[in-house]
Design an enzyme around this catalytic site. Sequence first.
Site, PDB file in Angstrom:
ATOM      1  N   ASN A   8      -8.027 -83.485 -34.497  1.00 10.71           N
ATOM      2  CA  ASN A   8      -8.321 -82.070 -34.741  1.00 10.71           C
ATOM      3  C   ASN A   8      -7.183 -81.515 -35.592  1.00 10.71           C
ATOM      4  O   ASN A   8      -6.143 -81.107 -35.075  1.00 10.71           O
ATOM      5  CB  ASN A   8      -8.439 -81.331 -33.407  1.00 10.71           C
ATOM      6  CG  ASN A   8      -8.853 -79.881 -33.563  1.00 10.71           C
ATOM      7  OD1 ASN A   8      -8.775 -79.307 -34.647  1.00 10.71           O
ATOM      8  ND2 ASN A   8      -9.289 -79.263 -32.479  1.00 10.71           N
ATOM      9  N   ARG A  65     -12.736 -83.119 -36.266  1.00 12.71           N
ATOM     10  CA  ARG A  65     -13.171 -81.728 -36.370  1.00 12.71           C
ATOM     11  C   ARG A  65     -13.121 -81.321 -37.842  1.00 12.71           C
ATOM     12  O   ARG A  65     -12.096 -81.482 -38.509  1.00 12.71           O
ATOM     13  CB  ARG A  65     -12.247 -80.817 -35.575  1.00 12.71           C
ATOM     14  CG  ARG A  65     -12.633 -79.343 -35.681  1.00 12.71           C
ATOM     15  CD  ARG A  65     -11.463 -78.459 -35.303  1.00 12.71           C
ATOM     16  NE  ARG A  65     -11.808 -77.047 -35.388  1.00 12.71           N
ATOM     17  CZ  ARG A  65     -10.913 -76.087 -35.588  1.00 12.71           C
ATOM     18  NH1 ARG A  65      -9.642 -76.389 -35.746  1.00 12.71           N
ATOM     19  NH2 ARG A  65     -11.288 -74.833 -35.649  1.00 12.71           N
ATOM     20  N   HIS A 154     -15.626 -71.971 -34.559  1.00 12.29           N
ATOM     21  CA  HIS A 154     -15.350 -72.283 -33.149  1.00 12.29           C
ATOM     22  C   HIS A 154     -16.608 -72.804 -32.450  1.00 12.29           C
ATOM     23  O   HIS A 154     -16.753 -72.682 -31.228  1.00 12.29           O
ATOM     24  CB  HIS A 154     -14.822 -71.055 -32.386  1.00 12.29           C
ATOM     25  CG  HIS A 154     -13.447 -70.636 -32.774  1.00 12.29           C
ATOM     26  ND1 HIS A 154     -13.057 -69.306 -32.776  1.00 12.29           N
ATOM     27  CD2 HIS A 154     -12.366 -71.334 -33.180  1.00 12.29           C
ATOM     28  CE1 HIS A 154     -11.797 -69.220 -33.167  1.00 12.29           C
ATOM     29  NE2 HIS A 154     -11.355 -70.443 -33.417  1.00 12.29           N
ATOM     30  N   LEU A 183     -10.527 -66.786 -27.339  1.00 11.94           N
ATOM     31  CA  LEU A 183      -9.363 -65.986 -27.721  1.00 11.94           C
ATOM     32  C   LEU A 183      -8.121 -66.864 -27.764  1.00 11.94           C
ATOM     33  O   LEU A 183      -7.488 -67.139 -26.745  1.00 11.94           O
ATOM     34  CB  LEU A 183      -9.151 -64.836 -26.716  1.00 11.94           C
ATOM     35  CG  LEU A 183     -10.376 -63.957 -26.421  1.00 11.94           C
ATOM     36  CD1 LEU A 183     -10.018 -62.888 -25.392  1.00 11.94           C
ATOM     37  CD2 LEU A 183     -10.915 -63.325 -27.691  1.00 11.94           C
ATOM     38  N   ASN A 185      -5.068 -68.220 -31.096  1.00  7.38           N
ATOM     39  CA  ASN A 185      -4.468 -67.642 -32.300  1.00  7.38           C
ATOM     40  C   ASN A 185      -5.567 -67.233 -33.275  1.00  7.38           C
ATOM     41  O   ASN A 185      -5.488 -66.214 -33.948  1.00  7.38           O
ATOM     42  CB  ASN A 185      -3.521 -68.641 -32.960  1.00  7.38           C
ATOM     43  CG  ASN A 185      -2.649 -67.977 -34.005  1.00  7.38           C
ATOM     44  OD1 ASN A 185      -2.054 -66.937 -33.769  1.00  7.38           O
ATOM     45  ND2 ASN A 185      -2.582 -68.572 -35.189  1.00  7.38           N
ATOM     46  N   ARG A 215      -4.488 -62.913 -38.273  1.00  4.60           N
ATOM     47  CA  ARG A 215      -5.602 -62.479 -39.119  1.00  4.60           C
ATOM     48  C   ARG A 215      -6.095 -61.104 -38.700  1.00  4.60           C
ATOM     49  O   ARG A 215      -6.123 -60.775 -37.512  1.00  4.60           O
ATOM     50  CB  ARG A 215      -6.757 -63.485 -39.049  1.00  4.60           C
ATOM     51  CG  ARG A 215      -6.419 -64.836 -39.616  1.00  4.60           C
ATOM     52  CD  ARG A 215      -7.566 -65.815 -39.436  1.00  4.60           C
ATOM     53  NE  ARG A 215      -7.057 -67.084 -38.956  1.00  4.60           N
ATOM     54  CZ  ARG A 215      -7.790 -67.981 -38.308  1.00  4.60           C
ATOM     55  NH1 ARG A 215      -9.061 -67.750 -38.069  1.00  4.60           N
ATOM     56  NH2 ARG A 215      -7.253 -69.115 -37.916  1.00  4.60           N
ATOM     57  N   HIS A 308      -5.426 -67.458 -20.148  1.00  6.85           N
ATOM     58  CA  HIS A 308      -4.145 -67.211 -19.488  1.00  6.85           C
ATOM     59  C   HIS A 308      -3.689 -65.751 -19.457  1.00  6.85           C
ATOM     60  O   HIS A 308      -2.746 -65.441 -18.722  1.00  6.85           O
ATOM     61  CB  HIS A 308      -3.059 -68.062 -20.155  1.00  6.85           C
ATOM     62  CG  HIS A 308      -3.344 -69.528 -20.138  1.00  6.85           C
ATOM     63  ND1 HIS A 308      -3.382 -70.270 -18.982  1.00  6.85           N
ATOM     64  CD2 HIS A 308      -3.635 -70.397 -21.143  1.00  6.85           C
ATOM     65  CE1 HIS A 308      -3.665 -71.525 -19.262  1.00  6.85           C
ATOM     66  NE2 HIS A 308      -3.830 -71.632 -20.562  1.00  6.85           N
ATOM     67  N   GLU A 356     -12.622 -78.660 -26.824  1.00  5.50           N
ATOM     68  CA  GLU A 356     -13.258 -79.017 -28.087  1.00  5.50           C
ATOM     69  C   GLU A 356     -13.185 -80.519 -28.339  1.00  5.50           C
ATOM     70  O   GLU A 356     -14.132 -81.109 -28.884  1.00  5.50           O
ATOM     71  CB  GLU A 356     -12.597 -78.260 -29.236  1.00  5.50           C
ATOM     72  CG  GLU A 356     -12.785 -76.751 -29.182  1.00  5.50           C
ATOM     73  CD  GLU A 356     -11.949 -76.023 -30.212  1.00  5.50           C
ATOM     74  OE1 GLU A 356     -12.501 -75.690 -31.276  1.00  5.50           O
ATOM     75  OE2 GLU A 356     -10.754 -75.791 -29.950  1.00  5.50           O
TER      76      GLU A 356
END
Length: 371
Positions: A8, A65, A154, A183, A185, A215, A308, A356
């Site tokens: 990835n 990925r 995603h 949620l 980065n 972003r 978290h 993922e």
Amino acid sequence: MSRVLVLNCGSSSVKYRLYDGDEVRDNGTVERIGEPGGGPADHETAVRQVISGLDLTGLTAVGHRVVHGGTRFGEPVRIDEEVLAAIRDLVPLAPLHNPPNLAGIEVAREALPDVPQVAVFDTAFHRTLPEAAATYAIDRDTAMRYGVRRYGFHGTSHAYVSRRTAELLGRRYDELNTITLHLGNGASACAIAGGRSVATSMGMSPLEGLVMGTRSGDLDPTIIFHLRREGGLSVDEIDDLLNHRSGLQGLAGANDMREVLARRADGDPAASLAFDVYCRRITSYVGAYYALLGRVDAITFTAGVGEHAAPVREAALTGLERLGITVDPALNAGKGDRVISPDGAEVTVCVVATDEEREIARAARRIAGTA
């Protein structure tokens, strides 16, 4: 037993995971690629280091990925020269992401020439978007000529998390309406009706939608013209601003939600505003997706912040009580995959750890014929 390596490759990192069947044998992350005083100089070097450091005896497939598959790739595919060329052609739609993905593929093909290589696309899960959701209201001929449409991202995370939510609740996946909130980065929301993506916040690129680490997410396009005309900023400078110097970084000077939360607790007004802007955007998307779905069975938080940051989960859903959406503070403070809404809540709110890499490994096994 099938043995799969998952690579990835992000914009500045490489995550890897080696599976024997469903069991993880080795995993790790190479970070700060290309950064001064950081990790390896480039993704090619990083992937070579990963491959050389693993025991890959009996490897049956490598799963990669790939962020952008455009309109061409709606399913995982075995990589050949034609597929590689098509991914390369899509670089203009994902200039920050597809090049690292390509680097990982090329190094792995060179190092492991006899092992099937499989591309799993972030955009593929969103191929079920209705045309009304995928279409931007600009001149049709211009949009078709330059590939302007909502692709969504995603996808592997939203697919995994929505299925895991159904398992957690003991519900049939094809009967569940879920809003998933990835949620990290990077951040995105997705409305999923019976296992099909019907709306998602990221658009033609991963820049649109929620506020992210660096972003901006949604903004008035006139801001771009204004910065060009009045500020004299070049297109590349504006691109850098919106992708690397905006979001939490632009508002609070920190792209890590943990630091933002700590500074907010100390009374830092910039951190408090950044937190409020971040959560308000999530709230607005949850409300909009509730309206689109008509019925919402579950809302699930995932990824680094989603899994978290209890204050984010609470604040993002505050004010939605009339829609049957509430969070139990004690459950919200817990750990692991769990329900955090009170018993009997009309909408079940969950926290699920995304995976993922496991989703990519499953796809790689299936395409390589080793499932």
